[in-house]
Scaffold this motif. Structure first.
Motif, PDB file in Angstrom:
ATOM      1  N   MET A   1       0.830  -1.202   0.000  1.00  0.00           N
ATOM      2  CA  MET A   1       0.000   0.000   0.000  1.00  0.00           C
ATOM      3  C   MET A   1       0.870   1.259   0.000  1.00  0.00           C
ATOM      4  N   LEU A   2       1.927   1.220   0.799  1.00  0.00           N
ATOM      5  CA  LEU A   2       2.836   2.366   0.882  1.00  0.00           C
ATOM      6  C   LEU A   2       3.554   2.577  -0.441  1.00  0.00           C
ATOM      7  N   LEU A   3       4.032   1.501  -1.063  1.00  0.00           N
ATOM      8  CA  LEU A   3       4.711   1.612  -2.350  1.00  0.00           C
ATOM      9  C   LEU A   3       3.754   2.120  -3.426  1.00  0.00           C
ATOM     10  N   ARG A   4       2.527   1.617  -3.397  1.00  0.00           N
ATOM     11  CA  ARG A   4       1.534   2.056  -4.380  1.00  0.00           C
ATOM     12  C   ARG A   4       1.271   3.552  -4.247  1.00  0.00           C
ATOM     13  N   TYR A   5       1.178   4.017  -3.017  1.00  0.00           N
ATOM     14  CA  TYR A   5       0.927   5.446  -2.781  1.00  0.00           C
ATOM     15  C   TYR A   5       2.089   6.297  -3.293  1.00  0.00           C
ATOM     16  N   LEU A   6       3.327   5.820  -3.062  1.00  0.00           N
ATOM     17  CA  LEU A   6       4.506   6.587  -3.476  1.00  0.00           C
ATOM     18  C   LEU A   6       4.667   6.626  -4.989  1.00  0.00           C
ATOM     19  N   LEU A   7       4.170   5.581  -5.687  1.00  0.00           N
ATOM     20  CA  LEU A   7       4.366   5.494  -7.135  1.00  0.00           C
ATOM     21  C   LEU A   7       3.198   6.017  -7.945  1.00  0.00           C
ATOM     22  N   GLU A   8       2.048   6.223  -7.301  1.00  0.00           N
ATOM     23  CA  GLU A   8       0.847   6.629  -8.036  1.00  0.00           C
ATOM     24  C   GLU A   8       1.025   7.952  -8.765  1.00  0.00           C
ATOM     25  N   SER A   9       1.772   8.864  -8.183  1.00  0.00           N
ATOM     26  CA  SER A   9       1.928  10.195  -8.773  1.00  0.00           C
ATOM     27  C   SER A   9       3.044  10.266  -9.816  1.00  0.00           C
ATOM     28  N   LYS A  10       3.761   9.168 -10.013  1.00  0.00           N
ATOM     29  CA  LYS A  10       4.887   9.167 -10.950  1.00  0.00           C
ATOM     30  C   LYS A  10       4.429   8.682 -12.325  1.00  0.00           C
ATOM     31  N   ALA A  11       4.851   9.377 -13.348  1.00  0.00           N
ATOM     32  CA  ALA A  11       4.482   9.018 -14.711  1.00  0.00           C
ATOM     33  C   ALA A  11       5.182   7.723 -15.137  1.00  0.00           C
ATOM     34  N   GLY A  12       4.488   6.919 -15.934  1.00  0.00           N
ATOM     35  CA  GLY A  12       5.056   5.686 -16.453  1.00  0.00           C
ATOM     36  C   GLY A  12       5.040   4.528 -15.486  1.00  0.00           C
ATOM     37  N   VAL A 195      -0.085   7.242   4.721  1.00  0.00           N
ATOM     38  CA  VAL A 195      -0.042   7.231   6.187  1.00  0.00           C
ATOM     39  C   VAL A 195      -0.443   5.863   6.722  1.00  0.00           C
ATOM     40  N   VAL A 196      -1.537   5.294   6.153  1.00  0.00           N
ATOM     41  CA  VAL A 196      -1.998   3.977   6.599  1.00  0.00           C
ATOM     42  C   VAL A 196      -0.943   2.908   6.309  1.00  0.00           C
ATOM     43  N   GLY A 197      -0.339   2.985   5.115  1.00  0.00           N
ATOM     44  CA  GLY A 197       0.685   2.008   4.749  1.00  0.00           C
ATOM     45  C   GLY A 197       1.925   2.117   5.624  1.00  0.00           C
TER      46      GLY A 197
END
Length: 221
Positions: A1-12, A195-197
């Motif tokens: 969940m934490l990784l998904r949150y960190l990568l969601e805003s990155k293009a590609g 935050v949750v992750g």
């Protein structure tokens, strides 16, 4: 969940985010499978908490473990629904039930932690007063204002109490991080996935420490 949150805003990274989301769902289902026997463990923990000598931990832990029993029952129903063993189950309704009882369990556990912290702070304060009395040295303050002195003294007392009692520190950190999940699910306090992750990661690490070093697990009085 934490990784998904960190990568969601990155293009590609859309494909990787989709894979992480799928992995998150699979891991969640797998965790429910591993928790199937925890109902019995929670019942056993309830029986043990009833025997605690101190009234406040006994009451908090007993009610907390009863809530945990109900939570695991709801979790088992959700697992049965997810693997197709049952039909006609309202998934959202049972998820809210599980979140509510998980919240009760963690809230009562935090009340117990707060009680233990206050006891430890009282003991540290008494020990410090004895040392000051025996050495005949007045209390030392590094700031001028009384309010700052009081706050500084309180924070120092809290720090010393938790430093001297690592099991209490780990249990408090774990419960505080865990409660972010039901708070978010119940809409009491909304947090983003990051935050949750992060809270889940810290909680898992704290729980892992108590598994590797059982002496660091907080025990009932």
């Amino acid at each position: 969940m934490l990784l998904r949150y960190l990568l969601e805003s990155k293009a590609g990274k859309e494909e990787l985010v989709t894979k992480l989301k799928s992995l998150e769902t699979s891991v969640s289902t797998g965790r429910k499978w591993f928790r199937l026997g925890n109902v019995l463990h929670a019942i056993q923990a309830t029986e043990q908490s009833i025997q605690a000598s101190d009234l406040v931990p006994r009451l908090c832990l007993t009610l907390a473990n009863l809530s945990r029993v109900v939570y695991y029952i709801c979790d088992t129903v959700l697992w049965a629904k997810s693997v197709g063993l049952t039909s006609g189950i309202n998934r959202e309704k049972w998820q809210m039930r599980a979140a509510r009882h998980y919240y009760y369990f963690l809230l009562l556990s935090l009340v117990r932690d707060l009680y233990e912290i206050l006891l430890q702070m009282g003991q540290v304060a008494r020990d410090r007063a004895k040392r000051e009395k025996s050495s005949q040295e007045p209390p030392k303050y590094s700031v001028a204002s009384e309010e700052s002195q009081w706050l500084q003294s309180l924070l120092l007392l809290l720090f010393q109490s938790l430093r001297q009692h690592p099991p209490l520190l780990l249990d408090t950190v774990k419960n505080f991080c865990d409660i972010l999940i039901p708070l978010n699910q119940l809409g009491i306090y909304r947090s983003n996935l990051g935050v949750v992750g992060l809270g889940g990661l810290v909680s898992s690490l704290a729980g892992l420490v108590t598994v590797v070093y059982p002496q660091l697990k907080l025990k009932a009085r």
